[in-house]
Structure formats: C-alpha cells, structure tokens
Design a protein around this motif. Structure first.
Motif, PDB file in Angstrom:
ATOM      1  N   ILE A  80       4.034  23.749  -3.676  1.00 27.37           N
ATOM      2  CA  ILE A  80       4.574  24.839  -4.465  1.00 27.37           C
ATOM      3  C   ILE A  80       5.447  25.677  -3.681  1.00 27.37           C
ATOM      4  N   SER A  81       5.259  25.942  -2.417  1.00 22.75           N
ATOM      5  CA  SER A  81       6.242  26.689  -1.461  1.00 22.75           C
ATOM      6  C   SER A  81       7.555  26.070  -1.263  1.00 22.75           C
ATOM      7  N   ASN A  82       7.486  24.799  -1.408  1.00 25.56           N
ATOM      8  CA  ASN A  82       8.692  24.058  -1.429  1.00 25.56           C
ATOM      9  C   ASN A  82       9.528  23.762  -2.557  1.00 25.56           C
ATOM     10  N   LYS A  83       8.754  24.400  -3.584  1.00 25.66           N
ATOM     11  CA  LYS A  83       9.558  24.304  -5.022  1.00 25.66           C
ATOM     12  C   LYS A  83       9.594  22.971  -5.494  1.00 25.66           C
ATOM     13  N   ILE A  84       8.668  22.080  -5.135  1.00 29.13           N
ATOM     14  CA  ILE A  84       8.752  20.660  -5.468  1.00 29.13           C
ATOM     15  C   ILE A  84       8.625  20.304  -6.860  1.00 29.13           C
ATOM     16  N   LYS A  85       9.285  19.440  -7.492  1.00 25.49           N
ATOM     17  CA  LYS A  85       8.847  19.268  -9.148  1.00 25.49           C
ATOM     18  C   LYS A  85       8.471  17.670  -9.201  1.00 25.49           C
ATOM     19  N   VAL A  86       8.566  16.886  -7.995  1.00 26.64           N
ATOM     20  CA  VAL A  86       8.278  15.569  -8.037  1.00 26.64           C
ATOM     21  C   VAL A  86       7.407  15.058  -6.979  1.00 26.64           C
ATOM     22  N   VAL A  87       6.131  14.536  -6.966  1.00 29.50           N
ATOM     23  CA  VAL A  87       5.597  14.086  -6.049  1.00 29.50           C
ATOM     24  C   VAL A  87       5.130  12.741  -6.108  1.00 29.50           C
ATOM     25  N   ARG A  88       5.267  12.018  -4.909  1.00 22.73           N
ATOM     26  CA  ARG A  88       5.004  10.509  -5.035  1.00 22.73           C
ATOM     27  C   ARG A  88       4.016  10.109  -4.100  1.00 22.73           C
ATOM     28  N   PHE A  89       3.123   9.044  -4.297  1.00 25.60           N
ATOM     29  CA  PHE A  89       2.252   8.431  -3.458  1.00 25.60           C
ATOM     30  C   PHE A  89       2.719   7.359  -2.866  1.00 25.60           C
ATOM     31  N   SER A  90       1.902   6.730  -2.038  1.00 26.20           N
ATOM     32  CA  SER A  90       2.159   5.471  -1.612  1.00 26.20           C
ATOM     33  C   SER A  90       1.700   4.436  -2.476  1.00 26.20           C
ATOM     34  N   SER A  91       2.377   3.216  -2.455  1.00 24.10           N
ATOM     35  CA  SER A  91       1.976   2.271  -3.597  1.00 24.10           C
ATOM     36  C   SER A  91       2.013   0.743  -2.801  1.00 24.10           C
ATOM     37  N   GLN A  92       1.247   0.071  -3.699  1.00 24.66           N
ATOM     38  CA  GLN A  92       1.172  -1.502  -3.455  1.00 24.66           C
ATOM     39  C   GLN A  92       0.997  -2.171  -4.703  1.00 24.66           C
ATOM     40  N   LEU A  93       1.774  -3.239  -4.799  1.00 25.76           N
ATOM     41  CA  LEU A  93       1.673  -4.068  -5.611  1.00 25.76           C
ATOM     42  C   LEU A  93       0.307  -5.074  -5.563  1.00 25.76           C
ATOM     43  N   VAL A  94      -0.345  -5.308  -6.736  1.00 21.33           N
ATOM     44  CA  VAL A  94      -1.586  -6.165  -6.712  1.00 21.33           C
ATOM     45  C   VAL A  94      -1.601  -7.301  -7.873  1.00 21.33           C
ATOM     46  N   GLY A  95      -2.299  -8.127  -7.504  1.00 21.13           N
ATOM     47  CA  GLY A  95      -2.130  -9.339  -8.710  1.00 21.13           C
ATOM     48  C   GLY A  95      -3.342  -9.071  -9.463  1.00 21.13           C
ATOM     49  N   GLU A  96      -3.547  -9.978 -10.486  1.00 22.27           N
ATOM     50  CA  GLU A  96      -4.545  -9.971 -11.634  1.00 22.27           C
ATOM     51  C   GLU A  96      -5.809  -9.937 -11.048  1.00 22.27           C
ATOM     52  N   ASN A  97      -6.262 -10.282  -9.686  1.00 25.02           N
ATOM     53  CA  ASN A  97      -7.768 -10.181  -9.047  1.00 25.02           C
ATOM     54  C   ASN A  97      -7.661  -9.201  -7.841  1.00 25.02           C
ATOM     55  N   GLU A  98      -6.636  -8.118  -8.012  1.00 25.11           N
ATOM     56  CA  GLU A  98      -6.306  -7.225  -6.907  1.00 25.11           C
ATOM     57  C   GLU A  98      -6.165  -7.787  -5.675  1.00 25.11           C
ATOM     58  N   GLU A  99      -5.664  -9.025  -5.522  1.00 17.27           N
ATOM     59  CA  GLU A  99      -5.235  -9.504  -4.374  1.00 17.27           C
ATOM     60  C   GLU A  99      -3.732  -8.983  -4.101  1.00 17.27           C
ATOM     61  N   GLU A 100      -3.513  -8.639  -2.855  1.00 19.75           N
ATOM     62  CA  GLU A 100      -2.192  -7.873  -2.437  1.00 19.75           C
ATOM     63  C   GLU A 100      -1.116  -8.788  -2.469  1.00 19.75           C
ATOM     64  N   LEU A 101      -0.059  -8.142  -3.149  1.00 19.54           N
ATOM     65  CA  LEU A 101       1.259  -8.921  -3.357  1.00 19.54           C
ATOM     66  C   LEU A 101       2.388  -8.318  -2.629  1.00 19.54           C
ATOM     67  N   SER A 102       2.100  -7.100  -2.178  1.00 15.39           N
ATOM     68  CA  SER A 102       3.181  -6.616  -1.216  1.00 15.39           C
ATOM     69  C   SER A 102       2.552  -5.960  -0.275  1.00 15.39           C
ATOM     70  N   GLU A 103       3.488  -5.254   0.734  1.00 12.55           N
ATOM     71  CA  GLU A 103       2.895  -4.164   1.794  1.00 12.55           C
ATOM     72  C   GLU A 103       2.492  -2.959   1.011  1.00 12.55           C
TER      73      GLU A 103
END
Length: 299
Positions: free
Chosen positions: A111-134
C-alpha cells in the motif's frame, strides 16, 4: 480483504485447488466460484468445503468460456462484493499454505508503495503434482519493461493465477478479449501496473497445472494462439509504444513485422513505417524497408 475468484469448468483437479485454500494459514479471503455451465457439477465437492471456507457459488446458465474466456472471467469477477484485492485462480491450480498470509505480511509495503499488481513465485506441475519446472522467483520491485523482456526471452514464466490485482484498477482496465484469452493476462499486468512496478512475494507459491486439458498444454490450438499473439503485439505497439524502452520496442516491432510478412497490406506498411520513424528514427525505418525487400517481392 482479498477475493479469490475461480472461473470453474473442469472437475478433475478442482479438489486440490479447494484443499489448498482450506489449508491457508490466513483465512482473510472470500472464495467466489463461477460455474461456466460445466457438465461436471462441482456442488458435491463444494459442499465438502463450505464449513471451512467462506465461499459463494454461482452456476451460470450459459457457457461463455467456449467463446470468450475473458467474458466468463468478467461475470465471475462481478460476483465479488467490496473486496479491495482480487486473485483469479485457475480451477486446476493451487497455492502453498502460506500464500495468503504472505500477502498480508507485506500488505503495508504494498500500500505504501502504491502497488496495483502483486505476484507470487510459481512452479509448473503435471497431472500428478510432479515438478515440470524450476521455482520462478522475481525481484521484489520489478519494472513492467523488465517483466516484459524476461518473459519475451523465456527467462521467466507467467500466468494469471499467480497475481493479485487491486480490484478497482483491474475493473477499470480489465482484460482485453484476445482469442483463448491468450496474452490477456500479460496485457492486464502491464496496464494495471501503469507500466510501472510489479511487487513480488517469493515466499508465497502458486503451483500452475500444465496438462493436455489446459490451454497452455494443448497443441491443437496453435492457430488461435498465433492470432492472439498477433493482436497482442500489435496492441502493445499501436497503443503503448511510448511506454517501452528502445530494447523492448525493437522486440515488439520484430514480432509485429513477423505477422506483417504473412499478410501484407499498404495500410499496415504505412502504419509501421510511421511508427519506426516516430519511435526509433529514420535509420530504423530504412532497416525495416531493407528487411521487407529481403522477405518479399511486394512493396
């Protein structure tokens, strides 16, 4: 407060999505599920979570997602009340248990930096939650220009589920209706940030499902994706060219030119010529014409 909006259609992974919300260590959010007239009703599953989640469910009588995902997103967003922030979570994506808590931990800074868009870290996973990316992490404050460059170059990835938008800002800009909503989120991120700063919270994680059921994973939609990409880069150049630095402008020009070669018109040539001169100078215009000469016998 935070609204988590889920445009629902697929049942297969939806339980994992709801479980990840139920397991949030901070429950200061409300869930809105908009059912796109799916043949797979989520009601039984939703009833299992209704005691542990503040949840609103709405079944729409007509399917919009098959024609315009953006319009389905819009009617789902229209369900929310007065929540200041909004996350649009895919019905097959899920959050780490601390995601909402980390958003509130950094809320005063946001709020103090007047931010309008916030992003989290992310990871691609497959159908069985297997890691597909870093795990993709980001600078705490990243300029929109740098975000565009890193995604264009494949240095990072991005999808709608990992973002939180200020509600009023998103409603005033909203999503442009590209085919399949391909790049609609990218443009909204740039517009809602005012082509300024995106705030990253790497401690919270969003797991993005990649399967042959998702648009990203489907190989039979190449034509629609190409058409969306064409419209996206044209819109960046024609409407927002002055928002980009020279390095990114050159990348955008090359993309627009690529599509121009497959469907050449005099009006498009004149438009691109004018923009080359206006944004990058006469030398860029001359190089553009040299590329045209090499790639076509027309013009």
């Amino acid at each position: 407060m935070l609204a988590i909006v889920i445009p629902y259609y697929k049942h297969l992974f939806f339980e994992k999505t709801l479980k990840s919300l139920e397991r949030q260590t901070n429950k200061q959010f409300k869930v809105y599920v908009g059912d796109d007239n799916s043949p797979e009703s989520p009601l039984l599953l939703i009833n299992e979570f209704k005691d542990n989640l503040d949840l609103v469910y709405k079944k729409f009588e007509n399917n919009l997602g098959g024609f315009s995902l953006v319009n389905h997103w819009k009617r789902c967003i229209d369900l929310i009340k007065d929540e200041k922030w909004i996350m649009i979570l895919g019905d097959d994506d899920y959050l780490s248990p601390n995601t909402v808590a980390e958003f509130y931990n950094y809320n005063s800074s946001i709020i103090s930096n007047k931010i309008k868009v916030v992003r989290f870290s992310s990871q691609l996973v497959g159908e069985n939650e297997e890691e597909l990316s870093e795990l993709y992490c980001h600078e705490k404050f990243e300029t929109a220009n740098n975000f565009f460059y890193r995604k264009y170059k494949g240095i990072t990835r991005s999808s709608l589920s990992e973002y939180i938008f200020e509600t009023d800002k998103l409603k005033s800009n909203f999503f442009y209706d590209f085919p399949l909503a391909w790049h609609s989120d990218d443009l909204a991120i740039l517009e809602c940030s005012d082509f300024n700063k995106i705030y990253s919270i790497n401690e919270g994680k969003v797991f993005v499902r990649f399967s042959n059921l998702s648009i990203s994973g489907r190989s039979d939609l190449a034509i629609e994706k190409s058409d969306a990409s064409k419209q996206y880069y044209q819109r960046l150049l024609y409407h927002y060219g002055k928002k980009f630095d020279k390095k990114n402008l050159q990348l955008i020009f090359r993309k627009v030119e690529y599509f121009f070669y497959s469907n050449k018109t005099i009006s498009e040539y004149l438009k691109l010529s004018f923009l080359h001169i206006n944004y990058l100078g006469i030398l860029s215009f001359l190089k553009f014409n040299r590329r045209i000469y090499k790639n076509t016998k027309l013009l």
